[in-house]
Design a protein around this motif. Structure first.
Motif: not given
Ligand SMILES: [Zn+2]
Length: 171
Positions: A26-53
């Protein structure tokens, strides 16, 4: 938990996905200032067993937000790479925020150890920073001053941060 966003947004006014020395990043398209929000992480919820698969290298695509709770990351969050000297960090478990001013064209990184407490996963690191730890491991294995820095910046996942009260004198 309403983390599932349908938008597989690969670019916007702030960032774009491009080739990085770590595959894609992921690269900055413009100058981003300290403290600025860049993105929200999204996706379905999984558990440990699913994550290690999710075999290497895709294990890194699961963002840990609880003892056995992971966000199965979608793009664009999935493309954010690790650095031991990150220019971004995660606040409120899923918000990627700039830790310093980031110039247009710079790759955006967070420190994966700020999200990891599972006694399972580790990864060789070749981030090239002078403070590179060579192996990315759970938060508990970070040097004390690095733990403290990340806790003070409030960029450690809540389920991990609660294990380190601010008055703690433990290492
Ligand atoms: Zn490193």
């Amino acid at each position: 938990m309403a983390l599932s966003a349908a938008s597989y947004l690969l670019t916007n006014e702030k960032f774009y996905i491009a080739n990085s020395k770590f595959g894609q990043g992921l690269f900055a398209k413009k100058d981003i200032r300290v403290g600025e929000n860049i993105l929200i992480f999204t996706g379905g919820i999984i558990d440990f067993d699913q994550a290690i698969l999710k075999a290497p290298p895709y294990e890194g695509d699961a963002l840990q937000i609880g003892k056995s709770i992971y966000v199965n990351l979608e793009p664009p969050g999935r493309f954010v790479n690790h650095s031991c000297d990150p220019n971004a960090g995660i606040k409120n478990d899923i918000e990627l925020v700039a830790l310093r001013n980031i110039k247009a064209g710079e790759e955006i990184y967070f420190d994966y150890s700020t999200t990891m407490d599972e006694d399972y996963w580790s990864l060789q690191c070749g981030c090239g920073s002078i403070n590179c730890r060579k192996v990315i491991k759970d938060f508990k294995h970070l040097p004390y001053h690095v733990k403290r820095k990340y806790l003070d910046l409030n960029i450690v996942q809540k389920f991990i941060a609660v294990q380190y009260p601010t008055t703690a004198k433990a290492k």
